[in-house]
Design an enzyme around this catalytic site. Structure first.
Site, PDB file in Angstrom:
ATOM      1  N   HIS A 205       8.173  -5.181   2.187  1.00  0.00           N
ATOM      2  CA  HIS A 205       6.906  -4.470   1.995  1.00  0.00           C
ATOM      3  C   HIS A 205       6.002  -5.096   0.946  1.00  0.00           C
ATOM      4  O   HIS A 205       4.843  -4.713   0.835  1.00  0.00           O
ATOM      5  CB  HIS A 205       7.162  -3.007   1.625  1.00  0.00           C
ATOM      6  CG  HIS A 205       7.662  -2.826   0.231  1.00  0.00           C
ATOM      7  ND1 HIS A 205       8.982  -2.949  -0.089  1.00  0.00           N
ATOM      8  CD2 HIS A 205       7.004  -2.557  -0.931  1.00  0.00           C
ATOM      9  CE1 HIS A 205       9.123  -2.762  -1.393  1.00  0.00           C
ATOM     10  NE2 HIS A 205       7.948  -2.522  -1.923  1.00  0.00           N
TER      11      HIS A 205
HETATM   12  C1  UD1 Z   1       4.089   0.603  -4.083  1.00  0.00           C
HETATM   13  C2  UD1 Z   1       4.310  -0.140  -5.405  1.00  0.00           C
HETATM   14  C3  UD1 Z   1       5.511  -1.053  -5.291  1.00  0.00           C
HETATM   15  C4  UD1 Z   1       6.739  -0.299  -4.822  1.00  0.00           C
HETATM   16  C5  UD1 Z   1       6.402   0.418  -3.516  1.00  0.00           C
HETATM   17  C6  UD1 Z   1       7.587   1.215  -3.028  1.00  0.00           C
HETATM   18  C7  UD1 Z   1       2.226  -0.627  -6.653  1.00  0.00           C
HETATM   19  C8  UD1 Z   1       1.292  -1.687  -7.061  1.00  0.00           C
HETATM   20  N1  UD1 Z   1       3.156  -0.975  -5.739  1.00  0.00           N
HETATM   21  O1  UD1 Z   1       3.773  -0.373  -3.109  1.00  0.00           O
HETATM   22  O2  UD1 Z   1       5.793  -1.603  -6.562  1.00  0.00           O
HETATM   23  O3  UD1 Z   1       7.803  -1.205  -4.615  1.00  0.00           O
HETATM   24  O4  UD1 Z   1       5.281   1.286  -3.749  1.00  0.00           O
HETATM   25  O5  UD1 Z   1       7.428   1.619  -1.706  1.00  0.00           O
HETATM   26  O6  UD1 Z   1       2.153   0.480  -7.142  1.00  0.00           O
HETATM   27  N2  UD1 Z   1       0.701   3.795   2.804  1.00  0.00           N
HETATM   28  C9  UD1 Z   1       0.870   4.751   3.769  1.00  0.00           C
HETATM   29  N3  UD1 Z   1       1.449   5.933   3.409  1.00  0.00           N
HETATM   30  C10 UD1 Z   1       1.876   6.191   2.146  1.00  0.00           C
HETATM   31  C11 UD1 Z   1       1.675   5.204   1.167  1.00  0.00           C
HETATM   32  C12 UD1 Z   1       1.100   4.018   1.499  1.00  0.00           C
HETATM   33  O7  UD1 Z   1       0.508   4.563   4.933  1.00  0.00           O
HETATM   34  O8  UD1 Z   1       2.419   7.284   1.908  1.00  0.00           O
HETATM   35  C13 UD1 Z   1       0.109   2.493   3.192  1.00  0.00           C
HETATM   36  C14 UD1 Z   1      -1.386   2.438   2.991  1.00  0.00           C
HETATM   37  O9  UD1 Z   1      -1.911   1.619   3.987  1.00  0.00           O
HETATM   38  C15 UD1 Z   1      -1.502   1.753   1.644  1.00  0.00           C
HETATM   39  C16 UD1 Z   1      -0.323   0.776   1.677  1.00  0.00           C
HETATM   40  O10 UD1 Z   1       0.700   1.476   2.386  1.00  0.00           O
HETATM   41  O11 UD1 Z   1      -2.717   1.120   1.446  1.00  0.00           O
HETATM   42  C17 UD1 Z   1       0.148   0.358   0.320  1.00  0.00           C
HETATM   43  O12 UD1 Z   1       0.495   1.509  -0.449  1.00  0.00           O
HETATM   44  P1  UD1 Z   1       0.472   1.423  -2.062  1.00  0.00           P
HETATM   45  O13 UD1 Z   1       0.893   2.708  -2.628  1.00  0.00           O
HETATM   46  O14 UD1 Z   1      -0.828   0.847  -2.505  1.00  0.00           O
HETATM   47  O15 UD1 Z   1       1.545   0.311  -2.388  1.00  0.00           O
HETATM   48  P2  UD1 Z   1       3.014   0.044  -1.780  1.00  0.00           P
HETATM   49  O16 UD1 Z   1       2.943  -1.157  -0.924  1.00  0.00           O
HETATM   50  O17 UD1 Z   1       3.598   1.282  -1.205  1.00  0.00           O
END
Ligand code: UD1
Length: 353
Positions: A205
């Site tokens: 991820h």
């Molecule tokens: C975040 C953390 C990462 C951690 C990971 C665990 C940061 C910078 N990164 O990354 O360190 O290892 O969480 O999973 O804080 N999205 C959904 N549903 C959700 C959440 C996210 O669809 O409930 C999608 C969205 O398109 C979003 C993308 O995932 O833009 C990224 O989510 P984000 O919370 O920005 O970072 P993670 O990749 O989850």
């Protein structure tokens, strides 16, 4: 004593579980603030339900966005929460945007802030998590380090006086969930008709592996060429990026599957031939379960897993396919991640200061 825990992303809910239990056992007032960084039920609600974590007292509902937008939204919402709660400690977890936002809000309000899982370093300044860790460690008043290596990093950065070695709270939760699922058959095996030891568990991820289409294609190609089925427990981020780049996530040996609840993940890893991941937590969970791990990154914060032979870092598609079929490492009884009682030490350390 009143502690406000701020969490928002999946790995933070796992770390929160033993802290919530230890706080309750010690009779400490514990307020849980969920930033809303993760909002899908399989990334959030199932962890509260399965790990017996009390529902959040405050939910900020911030959701997704660019780093600045997401972190900024949390920061402005948290000021009012800390002002209303007047805690003795704000406790922040790990290295996500929720971590750095809460640390910054607390320090500017002169509320003491403690960082759980302090001192981890990848020394890769392109990782968002590395910025978050370094900034949080230098803002915090108390640094709760999981390992001796983490203590050494903090000491080198001049932060020894604020550091306490407590062990790793993920060990606390992993050991109790491992005992709960032991002997229980894995739902994933039944669903996908897999045999114990006949498949690998994978999660990919991180931005470094998902955002650039050529990089994501190389990782997917490597996983698809492995000798046994590889079940990719696909985070929404990798699903979205693969769809945008036109890269099928189920191809060759690779089978895309929704993320699992924590006990189901642990049962699946226990039944697997190995783990292939870019997650930090899963590298350590595999080690604690003595399941070989292949990490699709150039560096790791959990260097002990590599030094002890249970984790191998790989980059290219060929390296992935070769590493997963390597011989099983020599067994070890080393316990670099503590004894499963870190959360109690965290509450003691907060009380003592
Ligand atoms: C975040 C953390 C990462 C951690 C990971 C665990 C940061 C910078 N990164 O990354 O360190 O290892 O969480 O999973 O804080 N999205 C959904 N549903 C959700 C959440 C996210 O669809 O409930 C999608 C969205 O398109 C979003 C993308 O995932 O833009 C990224 O989510 P984000 O919370 O920005 O970072 P993670 O990749 O989850």
């Amino acid at each position: 004593m009143k502690i406000v825990s701020v969490v928002g992303a999946r790995p933070q809910f796992v770390k929160l579980a033993p802290i919530a239990t230890a706080a309750a056992a010690a009779g400490v007032e514990h307020i849980i603030v969920h930033t809303g960084q993760h909002y899908d039920p399989m990334l959030s609600d199932v962890f509260f339900d399965d790990l017996g974590i009390p529902a959040p007292d405050v939910h900020l509902g911030v959701g997704s966005g660019s780093h600045g937008v997401q972190t900024g939204a949390m920061l402005s919402a948290l000021d009012a929460v800390f002002d209303a709660q007047q805690p003795d400690w704000v406790l922040v977890y790990g290295d996500t945007n929720s971590t750095v936002a809460a640390a910054l809000s607390a320090v500017k309000l002169h509320v003491p802030v403690a960082h759980l899982e302090a001192g981890l370093r990848s020394f890769n300044r392109r990782m968002p998590e590395e910025h978050n860790r370094v900034l949080t460690d230098h803002a915090a008043d108390l640094l709760l380090a999981p390992t001796h290596v983490a203590v050494d990093h903090l000491t080198r950065e001049g932060l020894a006086a604020r550091t306490v070695l407590v062990g790793d709270v993920m060990t606390d939760v992993l050991l109790s969930v491992r005992d709960e699922v032991a002997g229980r058959s894995s739902a994933l095996l039944e669903e996908l008709s897999l045999t114990p030891g006949g498949f690998y568990v994978s999660t990919i991820h991180r931005a470094e592996n998902t955002d650039d289409p050529d990089r994501l294609r190389a990782v997917v190609t490597g996983l698809a060429a492995v000798d046994k089925p590889v079940v990719l427990l696909a985070h929404p981020r990798v699903v979205a990026k693969a769809a945008a780049h036109g890269i099928p996530l189920s191809q060759g040996s690779l089978i895309a599957h929704a993320p699992l609840a924590y006990p189901d993940l642990i049962a699946a890893v226990l039944a697997s031939a190995g783990v292939v991941t870019d997650s930090g937590g899963l590298q350590k969970e595999a080690f604690l379960l003595r399941v070989p791990c292949t990490t699709v990154r150039n560096e790791t914060e959990w260097v002990e897993t590599v030094e002890l032979g249970w984790n191998v870092l790989v980059e290219t598609a060929d390296e992935i396919a070769t590493a997963v079929t390597r011989a099983r490492p020599v067994d070890t009884d080393a316990a670099p991640y503590g004894d499963g009682h870190a959360a109690t030490r965290v509450i003691e350390a907060l009380r003592a200061r």
